[in-house]
Scaffold this motif. Structure first.
Motif, short mmCIF file in Angstrom:
data_model
loop_
_atom_site.label_atom_id
_atom_site.label_comp_id
_atom_site.label_asym_id
_atom_site.label_seq_id
_atom_site.Cartn_x
_atom_site.Cartn_y
_atom_site.Cartn_z
N MET A 65 0.86 -1.17 0.00
CA MET A 65 0.00 0.00 0.00
C MET A 65 0.90 1.24 0.00
SD MET A 65 -3.32 0.78 2.45
CE MET A 65 -2.83 -0.41 3.62
N LEU A 66 0.73 2.07 -0.99
CA LEU A 66 1.53 3.29 -1.09
C LEU A 66 0.96 4.39 -0.20
CD1 LEU A 66 2.22 3.60 -4.92
CD2 LEU A 66 3.82 2.93 -3.14
N THR A 67 1.83 5.29 0.20
CA THR A 67 1.42 6.45 0.98
C THR A 67 1.65 7.70 0.14
OG1 THR A 67 2.02 5.32 3.02
CG2 THR A 67 1.82 7.70 3.13
N TRP A 68 0.64 8.54 0.08
CA TRP A 68 0.70 9.77 -0.72
C TRP A 68 0.48 10.98 0.18
CZ3 TRP A 68 0.30 9.74 -6.32
CH2 TRP A 68 0.23 8.47 -6.88
N PRO A 69 1.40 11.93 0.18
CA PRO A 69 1.11 13.19 0.84
C PRO A 69 -0.09 13.85 0.14
CG PRO A 69 3.44 13.02 0.34
CD PRO A 69 2.76 11.88 -0.36
N VAL A 70 -0.91 14.54 0.87
CA VAL A 70 -2.12 15.12 0.29
C VAL A 70 -1.83 16.01 -0.91
CG1 VAL A 70 -2.32 17.13 1.83
CG2 VAL A 70 -4.36 16.12 0.86
N GLN A 71 -0.71 16.74 -0.87
CA GLN A 71 -0.37 17.61 -2.00
C GLN A 71 -0.13 16.78 -3.27
OE1 GLN A 71 1.19 17.31 0.89
NE2 GLN A 71 1.93 19.25 1.69
N ASP A 72 0.56 15.64 -3.15
CA ASP A 72 0.81 14.78 -4.30
C ASP A 72 -0.48 14.13 -4.80
OD1 ASP A 72 3.47 15.42 -4.09
OD2 ASP A 72 4.09 13.48 -3.26
N ALA A 73 -1.31 13.69 -3.87
CA ALA A 73 -2.58 13.07 -4.26
C ALA A 73 -3.45 14.06 -5.04
CB ALA A 73 -3.31 12.56 -3.03
N LYS A 74 -3.45 15.33 -4.61
CA LYS A 74 -4.23 16.36 -5.31
C LYS A 74 -3.61 16.68 -6.67
CE LYS A 74 -5.20 20.01 -2.89
NZ LYS A 74 -5.17 21.07 -1.87
N ALA A 75 -2.32 16.86 -6.71
CA ALA A 75 -1.64 17.27 -7.94
C ALA A 75 -1.62 16.15 -8.99
CB ALA A 75 -0.21 17.71 -7.62
N GLN B 165 -4.80 3.04 -1.23
CA GLN B 165 -3.72 4.02 -1.16
C GLN B 165 -3.98 4.92 0.05
OE1 GLN B 165 -1.18 3.95 -3.77
NE2 GLN B 165 -2.31 2.03 -3.91
N VAL B 166 -2.97 5.13 0.86
CA VAL B 166 -3.09 5.96 2.07
C VAL B 166 -2.71 7.40 1.74
CG1 VAL B 166 -2.20 6.32 4.41
CG2 VAL B 166 -2.58 4.00 3.56
N VAL B 167 -3.48 8.33 2.28
CA VAL B 167 -3.18 9.76 2.12
C VAL B 167 -2.74 10.29 3.48
CG1 VAL B 167 -4.11 12.02 1.49
CG2 VAL B 167 -4.94 9.98 0.33
N THR B 168 -1.64 11.04 3.48
CA THR B 168 -1.15 11.63 4.72
C THR B 168 -1.26 13.14 4.68
OG1 THR B 168 1.12 11.76 3.92
CG2 THR B 168 0.50 9.76 5.12
N ARG B 169 -1.47 13.72 5.84
CA ARG B 169 -1.46 15.18 5.99
C ARG B 169 -0.47 15.49 7.10
NH1 ARG B 169 -7.04 17.73 6.52
NH2 ARG B 169 -6.87 17.86 4.27
N ARG B 170 0.55 16.25 6.76
CA ARG B 170 1.64 16.58 7.70
C ARG B 170 2.25 15.32 8.31
NH1 ARG B 170 -2.41 19.81 10.06
NH2 ARG B 170 -2.83 21.49 8.61
N GLY B 171 2.37 14.28 7.48
CA GLY B 171 3.01 13.03 7.92
C GLY B 171 2.11 12.09 8.70
N ILE B 172 0.85 12.45 8.91
CA ILE B 172 -0.08 11.61 9.67
C ILE B 172 -1.07 10.96 8.72
CG2 ILE B 172 -1.88 11.60 11.45
CD1 ILE B 172 -0.44 14.09 12.63
#
Length: 85
Positions: free
Chosen positions: A1-11, A26-33
């Motif tokens: 399962m990949l982790t995507w920072p919210v900025q990357d997921a949006k872009a 796919q996991v989305v993180t915000r400020r590393g959480i």
């Protein structure tokens, strides 16, 4: 399962969505959480079915079902009606 920072997921949403469909959740993180998960629709539906008991399971359960239907004594809201004199 990949982790995507919210900025990357949006872009890169199309890539994010395609990866989800081809590789799974796919996991989305915000400020590393870890904040959210995007799952393919088939998996979501499977999870929804698994989370709900079937009607047969509800009817065959040993516990009383009326507890959920009747509010606790004294907790019911009363309707106030105007008095006609």
């Amino acid at each position: 399962m990949l982790t995507w920072p919210v900025q990357d997921a949006k872009a890169r949403f199309s890539e994010f969505l395609d990866t989800c469909v081809s590789e799974g959740p796919q996991v989305v993180t915000r400020r590393g959480i870890e904040t959210a998960v995007l799952v393919p629709i088939d998996e979501w539906r499977r999870l929804q079915v698994a989370a709900r008991p079937s009607l047969k399971q509800v009817l065959l359960t040993d516990s009383a079902r009326t507890d959920q239907l009747v509010p606790a004594r004294g907790k019911a809201r009363r309707r106030h009606t105007a008095r006609l004199e």
